[in-house]
Enzyme design. Sequence first.
Site, PDB file in Angstrom:
ATOM      1  N   LYS A 236      -3.872   6.374   8.981  1.00 16.98           N
ATOM      2  CA  LYS A 236      -4.634   6.828   7.799  1.00 16.98           C
ATOM      3  C   LYS A 236      -5.308   8.157   8.141  1.00 16.98           C
ATOM      4  O   LYS A 236      -6.221   8.194   8.976  1.00 16.98           O
ATOM      5  CB  LYS A 236      -5.678   5.768   7.443  1.00 16.98           C
ATOM      6  CG  LYS A 236      -6.502   6.085   6.195  1.00 16.98           C
ATOM      7  CD  LYS A 236      -7.419   4.905   5.882  1.00 16.98           C
ATOM      8  CE  LYS A 236      -8.613   5.259   5.040  1.00 16.98           C
ATOM      9  NZ  LYS A 236      -8.365   5.250   3.606  1.00 16.98           N
TER      10      LYS A 236
ATOM     11  N   SER B 293     -12.881  -2.822   0.949  1.00 16.80           N
ATOM     12  CA  SER B 293     -13.191  -2.169   2.230  1.00 16.80           C
ATOM     13  C   SER B 293     -14.649  -1.740   2.219  1.00 16.80           C
ATOM     14  O   SER B 293     -15.094  -1.095   1.259  1.00 16.80           O
ATOM     15  CB  SER B 293     -12.339  -0.908   2.422  1.00 16.80           C
ATOM     16  OG  SER B 293     -10.989  -1.251   2.545  1.00 16.80           O
TER      17      SER B 293
ATOM     18  N   ARG C 126       0.864  -1.187   0.000  1.00 19.07           N
ATOM     19  CA  ARG C 126       0.000   0.000   0.000  1.00 19.07           C
ATOM     20  C   ARG C 126       0.895   1.231   0.000  1.00 19.07           C
ATOM     21  O   ARG C 126       1.307   1.713   1.056  1.00 19.07           O
ATOM     22  CB  ARG C 126      -0.902  -0.034   1.234  1.00 19.07           C
ATOM     23  CG  ARG C 126      -1.866   1.144   1.361  1.00 19.07           C
ATOM     24  CD  ARG C 126      -2.776   0.941   2.566  1.00 19.07           C
ATOM     25  NE  ARG C 126      -3.710   2.026   2.756  1.00 19.07           N
ATOM     26  CZ  ARG C 126      -3.438   3.151   3.416  1.00 19.07           C
ATOM     27  NH1 ARG C 126      -2.244   3.341   3.958  1.00 19.07           N
ATOM     28  NH2 ARG C 126      -4.360   4.074   3.546  1.00 19.07           N
TER      29      ARG C 126
HETATM   30  N1  TZP Z   1      -7.911   1.755   6.755  1.00 14.47           N
HETATM   31  C1  TZP Z   1      -8.623   1.964   7.861  1.00 14.47           C
HETATM   32  S1  TZP Z   1      -7.632   2.266   9.178  1.00 14.47           S
HETATM   33  C2  TZP Z   1      -6.220   2.100   8.262  1.00 14.47           C
HETATM   34  C3  TZP Z   1      -6.565   1.820   6.951  1.00 14.47           C
HETATM   35  C4  TZP Z   1      -5.638   1.612   5.835  1.00 14.47           C
HETATM   36  C5  TZP Z   1      -4.853   2.264   8.824  1.00 14.47           C
HETATM   37  C6  TZP Z   1      -4.427   1.124   9.671  1.00 14.47           C
HETATM   38  O1  TZP Z   1      -3.139   1.334  10.181  1.00 14.47           O
HETATM   39  P1  TZP Z   1      -2.713   0.913  11.660  1.00 14.47           P
HETATM   40  O2  TZP Z   1      -1.330   1.481  11.808  1.00 14.47           O
HETATM   41  O3  TZP Z   1      -2.693  -0.584  11.698  1.00 14.47           O
HETATM   42  O4  TZP Z   1      -3.690   1.533  12.599  1.00 14.47           O
END
Ligand code: TZP
Length: 221
Positions: free
Chosen positions: A145, A116, A45
């Site tokens: 994010k 998602s 990603r």
């Molecule tokens: N989609 C929803 S939360 C997120 C994504 C890509 C980020 C998740 O990252 P982390 O560091 O595991 O909280």
Amino acid sequence: MAVNPQAMRSLLKVYFIMGSTNCCQNPENVLQAAIKGGITLFQFREKGAGCLYGKEKESLAKKLQAICKQSNIPFIVNDDIELAVKINADGVHIGQDDEAADVVRRKIGSKILGVSVHSMQEAETAIRQGADYIGIGPIYPTSTKADAKAVQGLTFLTELRSADIQIPVVGIGGITSENASPLIEAGADGVSVISAISQADSPEKAAAKLYDAVNRIMRNA
Ligand code: TZP
Ligand code: MG
């Protein structure tokens, strides 16, 4: 659907997601360590401030794909269907802002397709359009994010499973080995994490702890 749901469920147990901007160490080393620790699936990603584009992105993708291949870990690409097809990745993961799942399914044939979703309606559409698994979150607060939706805790997951929706499900957002268990107890097939592994002093130990946390609950189920 392109993958047997049972096989998909085992792949989702510890789903590591990352790109170059998520790592403080060399991404190849991070991925190698995470694989040693026991991750079951990997998603490339490449997003956010300072991320790679074009040839540089493709070059990192290929390096990480080769590492996954050595250990038989399927390699999933986030959003970039063209890249996934070009390098013959094992699958793609898309969100609601990307092309519709049925269009993507036609482009990728039998590769793994993850989507998602944030509502029952989105989940039903993803299933109808050929998703192999759905990702839901953020389950817990996350700073990884920037444009993440509101934290949903276990509410939506519980709602999905009560509605007898059986598609493989992975949770995302703020998940660590300390808070993973309730998610599995509530019916998730696995956890997807970025920072819990990519930012850990030891990505290997972090992955191993997540694997233990998930398996401990599954064995008791
Ligand atoms: N989609 C929803 S939360 C997120 C994504 C890509 C980020 C998740 O990252 P982390 O560091 O595991 O909280
Ligand atoms: Mg997307």
